[in-house]
Design a protein around this motif. Structure first.
Motif, short mmCIF file in Angstrom:
data_model
loop_
_atom_site.label_atom_id
_atom_site.label_comp_id
_atom_site.label_asym_id
_atom_site.label_seq_id
_atom_site.Cartn_x
_atom_site.Cartn_y
_atom_site.Cartn_z
N THR A 42 -0.22 -19.66 -1.57
CA THR A 42 -0.25 -20.17 -2.94
C THR A 42 -1.11 -21.43 -3.07
N TYR A 43 -1.02 -22.35 -2.11
CA TYR A 43 -1.86 -23.55 -2.15
C TYR A 43 -3.33 -23.19 -2.36
N SER A 44 -3.82 -22.24 -1.57
CA SER A 44 -5.24 -21.89 -1.63
C SER A 44 -5.61 -21.26 -2.96
N LEU A 45 -4.71 -20.44 -3.50
CA LEU A 45 -4.97 -19.81 -4.80
C LEU A 45 -4.97 -20.86 -5.91
N VAL A 46 -4.10 -21.84 -5.79
CA VAL A 46 -4.09 -22.96 -6.74
C VAL A 46 -5.45 -23.66 -6.72
N GLY A 47 -6.00 -23.87 -5.52
CA GLY A 47 -7.31 -24.51 -5.42
C GLY A 47 -8.40 -23.72 -6.11
N LEU A 48 -8.37 -22.39 -5.96
CA LEU A 48 -9.35 -21.55 -6.65
C LEU A 48 -9.29 -21.75 -8.16
N ILE A 49 -8.07 -21.80 -8.69
CA ILE A 49 -7.89 -21.95 -10.14
C ILE A 49 -8.29 -23.34 -10.62
N ASN A 50 -7.77 -24.37 -9.95
CA ASN A 50 -8.01 -25.73 -10.42
C ASN A 50 -9.50 -26.10 -10.39
N CYS A 51 -10.17 -25.74 -9.30
CA CYS A 51 -11.59 -26.11 -9.20
C CYS A 51 -12.46 -25.32 -10.17
N ALA A 52 -12.10 -24.06 -10.43
CA ALA A 52 -12.84 -23.30 -11.44
C ALA A 52 -12.74 -23.99 -12.79
N GLY A 53 -11.54 -24.45 -13.13
CA GLY A 53 -11.36 -25.15 -14.41
C GLY A 53 -12.15 -26.43 -14.50
N LEU A 54 -12.24 -27.17 -13.39
CA LEU A 54 -12.97 -28.43 -13.39
C LEU A 54 -14.48 -28.23 -13.45
N LEU A 55 -14.98 -27.23 -12.74
CA LEU A 55 -16.42 -27.10 -12.54
C LEU A 55 -17.11 -26.18 -13.54
N SER A 56 -16.34 -25.34 -14.21
CA SER A 56 -16.95 -24.36 -15.11
C SER A 56 -17.67 -25.03 -16.28
N ARG A 57 -18.74 -24.39 -16.70
CA ARG A 57 -19.36 -24.79 -17.97
C ARG A 57 -18.36 -24.54 -19.10
N PRO A 58 -18.40 -25.32 -20.15
CA PRO A 58 -17.46 -25.12 -21.25
C PRO A 58 -17.78 -23.87 -22.05
#
Length: 596
Positions: free
Chosen positions: A575-591
């Motif tokens: 779960t930790y690793s999947l959380v990282g996938l989600i959180n970083c996508a939200g931070l780095l994605s273009r709006p």
């Protein structure tokens, strides 16, 4: 050789992992922390031709296997082709859909086999294990079913395939669709083919509707959706508990002995999981988990909170070794239970409060927090204030030493800080002042005791000089701002001391098992977040894209990565690793405005 190219299926009651040949190799019943009826992943010692602990569907003269999930679902499609061009498709899933006013999620696994081309000859071998891989389940059979005498409850395979062929593992030609329902030991009512086809359709609809309600970023949508679905599969919906991973005893590194059972609810891991899913708007997971937490808090009665509990909330998880299993690639021991439940980890108090605090503000929730809930949380806060400067095992769960860990202390500060904010929201001015004063007191001690004056940075322990990736969480916990020079100095030291190329260690010092041999994936995502926050955007995106390349064909990650070879290790999916996938996508994605 076994690997972690595994595809999870599940229904928030049970789950299974299917390998890259289309074989069920891991799955427990009647709960995710139960006895594995599928345990081939961990090599039963009586393994071999018997395929103990596996459910294999193969073709004669088998050539290649192709796998994919049906869009926005955990329904797995496996296409197997033989050397003559004959092919079948297997659809694997666990039923999950509304029925009779509640969610139907039985202890059941479904396989639908459809002919695709040619004249393929199929062989089905189902050999569930019991008593942790030490023996095969006894079986009896009727005209259209096979009973497997598992404990605590037997299971029944109902099928329209020839029972004799299944019992004997005999190959037969696939000229029509065949259906397999391994579920409760009770008569299957209705036509198995029609019923399972309907279950497939209803289960698909249920998952697609759930995904439709997610607020996802513009970029990396498939990455985020797959991670979110899998995080939801890690929730035991009956109680609301969220497990850290679906497996036990996948080593953190080859032959390291760092083999742990992660099929339980860690207060810390669950906090990060609901935090990530909240960012996507998946409030159902939060609401179920808060129900679980309220029961944990009631049982504690304001006293000690353990780091982890069973999915039913049982506080006792005695650790023992399953001698019937050799372990992943023969790298035992296989541990059942987790002695970490006896540890002192003070960060749990903060994580309970932080998980609950949204319920005092969010008008969407079916059950908003009440003054009674606040009173119960105050008991947790009181414990946090009592213990914030006391030694504990820390978030990495050291087994042979304790310290006053900065991360734990900051989490205790966060408990007091968020209680003050919740009191403000409730109009409880006196309680808000009370908790604000305590938060200020804890902050002052941390700023003095955790500060390493010689290097002008924070240390991982009070009075120490250790580096720890968890120091990167000081921003996420709102203890420091992104522009605070103290954070910038701490980040620089952590990156220099713990970064290994494209990976981040938890810590670099020796622990109970020696020096770390692999990078902790969640910490690499923390590094990506920190790079973004300090303005190193291109570097953060490059590192994120590199982590995406590390995922299994199912789009998932385990706990650890060998920072030399890039091979995945540790329990899976983590779960930790999947959380990282989600959180970083939200931070780095273009709006989203970028496409308007």
């Amino acid at each position: 050789m076994r690997n972690l190219s595994l595809w999870p299926i599940g229904n928030c009651q049970v789950s299974a992992l299917i390998d890259d040949t289309g074989t069920f190799v891991w799955g427990c019943a009647p709960r995710i922390d139960g006895d594995p009826l599928f345990c081939g992943l961990l090599e039963p010692r009586s393994d071999g031709e018997s395929a103990l602990g596996e459910w294999r569907i193969t073709l004669e003269n088998q050539d290649k296997v192709e796998q994919r999930y049906l869009g926005n679902t955990p329904i797995l499609s496996t296409r197997i082709t033989d050397t003559d061009g004959g092919a079948i498709e297997i659809l694997d899933f666990c039923p999950r859909f509304p029925r009779s006013g509640r969610m139907y999620r039985p202890v059941a696994f479904v396989r639908i086999v459809r002919p695709v081309s040619g004249a393929p000859r199929m062989r089905v071998r189902l050999n569930p294990a019991k008593n942790w891989g030490s023996e095969a389940a006894e079986r009896t059979n009727g005209t259209n079913h096979i009973r497997y005498l598992l404990k605590p409850q037997p299971l029944r395979l109902t099928t329209d395939a020839p029972i004799g062929h299944v019992l004997e593992g005999r190959a037969f030609r696939v000229e029509k669709a065949h259906h397999f329902f391994l579920g409760p030991d009770e008569p299957f009512v209705g036509n198995v083919g029609h019923t399972l086809a309907a279950m497939l359709h209803q289960t698909s609809d249920e998952w697609r509707l759930w995904v439709r309600g997610l607020a996802i970023p513009l970029e990396w949508q498939k990455v985020v959706i797959r991670a979110a679905i899998t995080l939801k599969l890690c929730q035991h919906e009956e109680t609301g508990a969220i497990v850290a991973a679906m497996t036990t005893s996948i080593p953190e590194a080859a032959s390291s002995g760092r083999n742990w059972d992660y099929r339980y609810c860690w207060i810390r891991d669950a906090y990060y999981t609901v935090q990530a899913l909240n960012r996507l708007g998946a409030l159902d997971v939060l609401e179920n988990y808060l129900s679980y937490l309220r029961n944990i808090v009631d049982e504690a009665q304001g006293g000690h909170i353990q780091p982890l509990y069973t999915v039913n909330g049982d506080p006792k998880l005695e650790e023992w070794v399953a001698e019937g299993l050799a372990g992943y690639r023969g790298m035992g021991p296989v541990r059942v239970g987790n002695a970490a439940y006896t540890q002192i980890q003070h960060d749990a108090y903060g994580q309970i409060v932080l998980s609950n605090v949204q319920a005092f503000f969010d008008e969407r929730l079916l059950r908003k927090a009440t003054t009674d809930d606040f009173t119960a949380l105050e008991r947790v806060g009181a414990r946090a204030f009592e213990m914030y400067d006391q030694p504990d095992a820390g978030l990495w769960e050291f087994r042979t030493r304790t310290s006053v860990h900065t991360y734990s202390s900051v989490m205790c500060w966060a408990a007091c800080d968020r209680l003050a904010k919740a009191a403000d929201a409730m109009g409880l001015d006196e309680r808000a002042s009370y908790w604000r004063e305590r938060a200020d007191e804890v902050r002052a001690v941390i700023e003095e005791k955790a500060w390493h004056a010689g290097e002008e940075r924070f240390a991982a322990t009070f009075g120490g000089d250790e580096l720890d990736a968890s120091l990167l969480q000081l921003i996420d916990m709102q203890f420091l701002g992104r522009d605070d020079p103290r954070f910038l100095a701490t980040f620089a030291a952590v990156e220099k001391g713990l970064r290994r190329g494209e990976h981040m260690l938890r810590y670099a010092a020796e622990d109970d098992f020696g020096l770390p041999e692999t990078a902790f994936n969640f910490c690499t995502f923390w590094l990506i977040e920190a790079l973004h926050l300090v303005g190193r955007e291109e570097e953060a995106r490059a590192l994120y894209l590199n982590m995406l390349e590390r995922r299994t064909p199912a789009g998932l990650l385990s706990e650890d990565t060998d920072f030399t070879t890039g091979e995945l290790w540790g329990n899976y999916p983590q779960t930790y690793s999947l959380v990282g996938l989600i959180n970083c996508a939200g931070l780095l994605s273009r709006p989203w405005s970028a496409i308007r």
